[in-house]
Design an enzyme around this catalytic site. Sequence first.
Site, PDB file in Angstrom:
ATOM      1  N   GLY A  42      14.598  93.203  35.901  1.00  0.00           N
ATOM      2  CA  GLY A  42      13.751  92.963  37.077  1.00  0.00           C
ATOM      3  C   GLY A  42      12.324  93.446  36.939  1.00  0.00           C
TER       4      GLY A  42
ATOM      5  N   SER B 192       6.133  96.147  39.677  1.00  0.00           N
ATOM      6  CA  SER B 192       7.566  95.978  39.941  1.00  0.00           C
ATOM      7  C   SER B 192       8.240  97.317  40.226  1.00  0.00           C
ATOM      8  CB  SER B 192       8.269  95.350  38.727  1.00  0.00           C
ATOM      9  OG  SER B 192       7.789  94.041  38.497  1.00  0.00           O
TER      10      SER B 192
ATOM     11  N   TYR C 219      11.924  86.397  56.284  1.00  0.00           N
ATOM     12  CA  TYR C 219      12.777  86.925  55.202  1.00  0.00           C
ATOM     13  C   TYR C 219      13.987  85.993  55.012  1.00  0.00           C
ATOM     14  CZ  TYR C 219      14.554  90.419  51.940  1.00  0.00           C
ATOM     15  OH  TYR C 219      14.997  91.065  50.809  1.00  0.00           O
TER      16      TYR C 219
ATOM     17  N   LYS D 190      20.810  89.659  50.871  1.00  0.00           N
ATOM     18  CA  LYS D 190      20.874  91.134  50.812  1.00  0.00           C
ATOM     19  C   LYS D 190      22.090  91.680  51.565  1.00  0.00           C
ATOM     20  CE  LYS D 190      17.129  91.992  48.345  1.00  0.00           C
ATOM     21  NZ  LYS D 190      17.269  92.268  46.898  1.00  0.00           N
TER      22      LYS D 190
ATOM     23  N   LEU E 218       4.858  91.725  43.251  1.00  0.00           N
ATOM     24  CA  LEU E 218       4.796  90.265  43.037  1.00  0.00           C
ATOM     25  C   LEU E 218       5.697  89.531  44.039  1.00  0.00           C
ATOM     26  CD1 LEU E 218       3.767  87.954  41.190  1.00  0.00           C
ATOM     27  CD2 LEU E 218       5.790  88.318  39.766  1.00  0.00           C
TER      28      LEU E 218
HETATM   29  P1  NAD Z   1       9.204  91.891  41.511  1.00  0.00           P
HETATM   30  O1  NAD Z   1       8.738  90.490  41.707  1.00  0.00           O
HETATM   31  O2  NAD Z   1       8.388  92.750  40.646  1.00  0.00           O
HETATM   32  O3  NAD Z   1      10.710  91.886  40.979  1.00  0.00           O
HETATM   33  C1  NAD Z   1      11.604  90.820  41.191  1.00  0.00           C
HETATM   34  C2  NAD Z   1      12.144  90.473  39.825  1.00  0.00           C
HETATM   35  O4  NAD Z   1      13.166  89.483  39.887  1.00  0.00           O
HETATM   36  C3  NAD Z   1      11.058  89.922  38.882  1.00  0.00           C
HETATM   37  O5  NAD Z   1      10.965  90.755  37.737  1.00  0.00           O
HETATM   38  C4  NAD Z   1      11.603  88.578  38.504  1.00  0.00           C
HETATM   39  O6  NAD Z   1      11.296  88.214  37.160  1.00  0.00           O
HETATM   40  C5  NAD Z   1      13.090  88.802  38.675  1.00  0.00           C
HETATM   41  N1  NAD Z   1      13.844  87.555  38.677  1.00  0.00           N
HETATM   42  C6  NAD Z   1      13.716  86.491  39.515  1.00  0.00           C
HETATM   43  N2  NAD Z   1      14.550  85.505  39.122  1.00  0.00           N
HETATM   44  C7  NAD Z   1      15.222  85.968  38.027  1.00  0.00           C
HETATM   45  C8  NAD Z   1      16.213  85.403  37.158  1.00  0.00           C
HETATM   46  N3  NAD Z   1      16.691  84.164  37.348  1.00  0.00           N
HETATM   47  N4  NAD Z   1      16.662  86.158  36.133  1.00  0.00           N
HETATM   48  C9  NAD Z   1      16.196  87.419  35.932  1.00  0.00           C
HETATM   49  N5  NAD Z   1      15.254  87.995  36.706  1.00  0.00           N
HETATM   50  C10 NAD Z   1      14.780  87.267  37.740  1.00  0.00           C
HETATM   51  O7  NAD Z   1       9.324  92.508  42.976  1.00  0.00           O
HETATM   52  P2  NAD Z   1      10.007  93.851  43.517  1.00  0.00           P
HETATM   53  O8  NAD Z   1       9.486  94.013  44.877  1.00  0.00           O
HETATM   54  O9  NAD Z   1       9.861  94.931  42.530  1.00  0.00           O
HETATM   55  O10 NAD Z   1      11.538  93.433  43.630  1.00  0.00           O
HETATM   56  C11 NAD Z   1      12.596  94.120  42.979  1.00  0.00           C
HETATM   57  C12 NAD Z   1      13.798  94.214  43.902  1.00  0.00           C
HETATM   58  O11 NAD Z   1      13.464  95.070  45.001  1.00  0.00           O
HETATM   59  C13 NAD Z   1      14.234  92.892  44.510  1.00  0.00           C
HETATM   60  O12 NAD Z   1      15.644  92.842  44.577  1.00  0.00           O
HETATM   61  C14 NAD Z   1      13.665  92.967  45.911  1.00  0.00           C
HETATM   62  O13 NAD Z   1      14.416  92.177  46.799  1.00  0.00           O
HETATM   63  C15 NAD Z   1      13.849  94.438  46.192  1.00  0.00           C
HETATM   64  N6  NAD Z   1      13.057  95.001  47.289  1.00  0.00           N
HETATM   65  C16 NAD Z   1      11.715  94.814  47.339  1.00  0.00           C
HETATM   66  C17 NAD Z   1      10.975  95.360  48.400  1.00  0.00           C
HETATM   67  C18 NAD Z   1       9.494  95.125  48.527  1.00  0.00           C
HETATM   68  O14 NAD Z   1       8.967  95.262  49.632  1.00  0.00           O
HETATM   69  N7  NAD Z   1       8.774  94.814  47.452  1.00  0.00           N
HETATM   70  C19 NAD Z   1      11.631  96.108  49.377  1.00  0.00           C
HETATM   71  C20 NAD Z   1      13.020  96.304  49.281  1.00  0.00           C
HETATM   72  C21 NAD Z   1      13.713  95.736  48.224  1.00  0.00           C
HETATM   73  O1  0WE Z   2      13.127  91.002  48.720  1.00  0.00           O
HETATM   74  C1  0WE Z   2      11.942  90.846  48.951  1.00  0.00           C
HETATM   75  C2  0WE Z   2      11.203  89.613  48.485  1.00  0.00           C
HETATM   76  C3  0WE Z   2      12.059  88.737  47.617  1.00  0.00           C
HETATM   77  C4  0WE Z   2      11.502  87.397  47.282  1.00  0.00           C
HETATM   78  C5  0WE Z   2      10.156  87.058  47.347  1.00  0.00           C
HETATM   79  C6  0WE Z   2       9.730  85.782  46.974  1.00  0.00           C
HETATM   80  C7  0WE Z   2       8.297  85.348  47.077  1.00  0.00           C
HETATM   81  C8  0WE Z   2       7.978  84.211  46.145  1.00  0.00           C
HETATM   82  C9  0WE Z   2      12.402  86.444  46.872  1.00  0.00           C
HETATM   83  N1  0WE Z   2      12.013  85.199  46.525  1.00  0.00           N
HETATM   84  C10 0WE Z   2      10.715  84.870  46.560  1.00  0.00           C
HETATM   85  N2  0WE Z   2      10.367  83.595  46.201  1.00  0.00           N
HETATM   86  C11 0WE Z   2       9.084  83.197  46.031  1.00  0.00           C
HETATM   87  O2  0WE Z   2       8.822  82.015  45.727  1.00  0.00           O
HETATM   88  N3  0WE Z   2      11.268  91.805  49.693  1.00  0.00           N
HETATM   89  C12 0WE Z   2      12.047  92.870  50.280  1.00  0.00           C
HETATM   90  C13 0WE Z   2       9.829  91.776  49.957  1.00  0.00           C
HETATM   91  C14 0WE Z   2       9.643  91.143  51.309  1.00  0.00           C
HETATM   92  O3  0WE Z   2       9.677  89.815  51.454  1.00  0.00           O
HETATM   93  C15 0WE Z   2       9.501  89.549  52.817  1.00  0.00           C
HETATM   94  C16 0WE Z   2       9.370  90.743  53.508  1.00  0.00           C
HETATM   95  C17 0WE Z   2       9.473  91.779  52.546  1.00  0.00           C
HETATM   96  C18 0WE Z   2       9.416  93.232  52.803  1.00  0.00           C
HETATM   97  C19 0WE Z   2       9.468  88.324  53.483  1.00  0.00           C
HETATM   98  C20 0WE Z   2       9.268  88.317  54.866  1.00  0.00           C
HETATM   99  C21 0WE Z   2       9.151  89.510  55.562  1.00  0.00           C
HETATM  100  C22 0WE Z   2       9.188  90.751  54.896  1.00  0.00           C
END
Ligand code: NAD
Ligand code: 0WE
Length: 257
Positions: free
Chosen positions: A13, A19, A157, A164, A196
């Site tokens: 990831g 990330s 979301y 989730k 991202l």
């Molecule tokens: P990120 O975009 O850096 O990480 C998401 C990752 O998923 C990327 O590295 C992407 O390459 C990978 N991915 C997507 N499709 C894939 C596939 N087919 N095979 C392998 N990898 C794949 O963003 P992040 O915010 O670091 O997200 C990491 C995790 O944290 C996610 O599960 C996200 O839902 C969760 N999360 C994010 C937040 C937030 O606000 N950013 C909050 C809570 C949880």
């Molecule tokens: O899990 C996530 C985001 C996951 C995600 C984001 C994208 C954007 C680009 C999954 N798929 C995609 N596909 C795309 O094409 N989060 C927890 C971050 C997040 O996303 C939101 C949030 C938060 C926080 C969307 C709406 C409201 C809050």
Amino acid sequence: MSMLSGKHGLIVGVANKRSISWAIAQAAAAAGARLALTYPSERLEENVRELAATLDNPLIAPCDVASDQQIADLAMTLDREFGGLDFLVHGASFAPADALHNPFVETSRESFRIALDVSTYSLVGLTRAMVPLMEKRGGGSVLTLTYLGSDRVFPNYNVMGVAKAALESTVRYLASDLGPKSIRVNAISAGAIKTLAASGIGGFSAILQVYRDRAPLRRSVDASEVADAAIFLLGPASRAVTGEVLMVDAGFHAIGL
Ligand code: NAD
Ligand code: 0WE
């Protein structure tokens, strides 16, 4: 003694330096672990290689988590190179953009399938593939990342909230199956962080502002704070913790109004 010294870990990831999985990788490396990092496509390979170059003796391998074959190949490579595995960090999630923009009720069968396949089933597939490697070490720790959108509605979301909710349930079922092998399975539910995965979301700054205004700690969280909690769940300090979803969100989940 560092908390993860002598341990081998797999981190799935990492896309770029923002990330959450990269923050966990850095913290795990600082705690003494040797790491394998994966990239899902050639487009992201160079990114991951550049980041990994700052680690000590990392292993880099391809893995699109939607592919059973790539998961099986990854397990073979890790078995050959590491001879076993102590922990797995699952930080992959994806939903097609239209599903995050249109009303939830419009979610197509295909977007639903992709979101649940990449974001949820992948934890089952990856964990199953790593069980034999963890058994060689007498146990292990599996960690995934989730969001409060699993049980509260956050506008846009959408299907990710459903994915989730299924992911958090998956953590409990896997913990039940694998506990007898001393393999623990947990999740961290992180507060909103601008990564991202968050950049495609309109109004993300407004979401961060809600945390600053209303979370008990009156701030949002950053990836290094999630990583510190991850080191706890990956290491021996959490040896009696499994099937748990640990909230690392400045307390936001605790408030009603
Ligand atoms: P990120 O975009 O850096 O990480 C998401 C990752 O998923 C990327 O590295 C992407 O390459 C990978 N991915 C997507 N499709 C894939 C596939 N087919 N095979 C392998 N990898 C794949 O963003 P992040 O915010 O670091 O997200 C990491 C995790 O944290 C996610 O599960 C996200 O839902 C969760 N999360 C994010 C937040 C937030 O606000 N950013 C909050 C809570 C949880
Ligand atoms: O899990 C996530 C985001 C996951 C995600 C984001 C994208 C954007 C680009 C999954 N798929 C995609 N596909 C795309 O094409 N989060 C927890 C971050 C997040 O996303 C939101 C949030 C938060 C926080 C969307 C709406 C409201 C809050």
